[in-house]
Write a protein that holds these residues in place. Structure first.
Motif, mmCIF file in Angstrom:
data_model
loop_
_atom_site.group_PDB
_atom_site.id
_atom_site.type_symbol
_atom_site.label_atom_id
_atom_site.label_comp_id
_atom_site.label_asym_id
_atom_site.label_seq_id
_atom_site.Cartn_x
_atom_site.Cartn_y
_atom_site.Cartn_z
ATOM 1 N N ASN A 27 -6.236 1.928 -3.816
ATOM 2 C CA ASN A 27 -5.148 1.307 -3.050
ATOM 3 C C ASN A 27 -5.653 0.794 -1.704
ATOM 4 O O ASN A 27 -5.266 -0.282 -1.258
ATOM 5 C CB ASN A 27 -3.999 2.301 -2.844
ATOM 6 C CG ASN A 27 -3.244 2.576 -4.120
ATOM 7 O OD1 ASN A 27 -3.276 1.803 -5.057
ATOM 8 N ND2 ASN A 27 -2.563 3.711 -4.156
ATOM 9 N N ARG A 28 -6.519 1.567 -1.060
ATOM 10 C CA ARG A 28 -7.081 1.123 0.231
ATOM 11 C C ARG A 28 -7.898 -0.145 0.066
ATOM 12 O O ARG A 28 -7.821 -1.057 0.892
ATOM 13 C CB ARG A 28 -7.962 2.206 0.828
ATOM 14 C CG ARG A 28 -7.186 3.322 1.440
ATOM 15 C CD ARG A 28 -8.114 4.234 2.219
ATOM 16 N NE ARG A 28 -7.321 5.317 2.773
ATOM 17 C CZ ARG A 28 -7.608 6.589 2.626
ATOM 18 N NH1 ARG A 28 -8.672 6.957 1.971
ATOM 19 N NH2 ARG A 28 -6.819 7.498 3.147
ATOM 20 N N PHE B 150 -5.284 -3.153 -1.021
ATOM 21 C CA PHE B 150 -4.279 -3.601 -0.065
ATOM 22 C C PHE B 150 -4.779 -3.665 1.377
ATOM 23 O O PHE B 150 -4.123 -4.265 2.218
ATOM 24 C CB PHE B 150 -3.035 -2.706 -0.138
ATOM 25 C CG PHE B 150 -2.409 -2.700 -1.496
ATOM 26 C CD1 PHE B 150 -1.818 -3.830 -2.014
ATOM 27 C CD2 PHE B 150 -2.424 -1.553 -2.271
ATOM 28 C CE1 PHE B 150 -1.243 -3.832 -3.274
ATOM 29 C CE2 PHE B 150 -1.851 -1.538 -3.535
ATOM 30 C CZ PHE B 150 -1.263 -2.686 -4.029
ATOM 31 N N PRO C 104 -4.797 -1.605 4.075
ATOM 32 C CA PRO C 104 -3.767 -1.331 5.081
ATOM 33 C C PRO C 104 -4.342 -1.350 6.490
ATOM 34 O O PRO C 104 -5.511 -1.024 6.707
ATOM 35 C CB PRO C 104 -3.243 0.054 4.708
ATOM 36 C CG PRO C 104 -4.313 0.659 3.888
ATOM 37 C CD PRO C 104 -5.027 -0.462 3.203
ATOM 38 N N TYR D 232 0.826 -1.205 0.000
ATOM 39 C CA TYR D 232 0.000 0.000 0.000
ATOM 40 C C TYR D 232 0.864 1.261 0.000
ATOM 41 O O TYR D 232 0.654 2.172 -0.800
ATOM 42 C CB TYR D 232 -0.942 0.003 1.208
ATOM 43 C CG TYR D 232 -1.628 1.328 1.413
ATOM 44 C CD1 TYR D 232 -2.725 1.680 0.636
ATOM 45 C CD2 TYR D 232 -1.170 2.237 2.360
ATOM 46 C CE1 TYR D 232 -3.353 2.906 0.801
ATOM 47 C CE2 TYR D 232 -1.792 3.465 2.532
ATOM 48 C CZ TYR D 232 -2.882 3.792 1.745
ATOM 49 O OH TYR D 232 -3.479 5.015 1.906
#
Length: 86
Positions: A63-64, A67, A69, A35
């Protein structure tokens, strides 16, 4: 897990029975690394003027989701470019 003796008796009592084994798995660590790499690339593209702020925000959201995070809930949703000099 490594056992360490906690010298503060109040802290030791508060943490009695608490395990950190479930907090951060190797897979979660790798997802966070991936991420942050993806975000750094996205930010580099934004800073170079190759993508717009709205595109950066869309990439950040992707991206959130991709991945997941560990601390995603506390990350800002957008980048503050108000202090950036042009």
């Amino acid at each position: 897990m490594i056992d360490k003796k906690i010298l503060d008796p109040d802290l030791a009592a508060a943490l009695d029975g608490v395990s950190t084994d479930h907090f951060f798995t190797p897979e979660q660590f790798q997802q966070d690394v991936d991420y942050f790499r993806a975000q750094r690339i996205s930010k580099t593209l934004l800073d170079a003027g190759l993508i717009s702020l709205s595109q950066f925000d869309k990439l950040s959201e992707m991206n959130r989701k991709t991945f997941s995070p560990f601390l995603a809930d506390i990350f800002p949703n957008t980048v503050d470019n108000s202090s950036k000099q042009r």
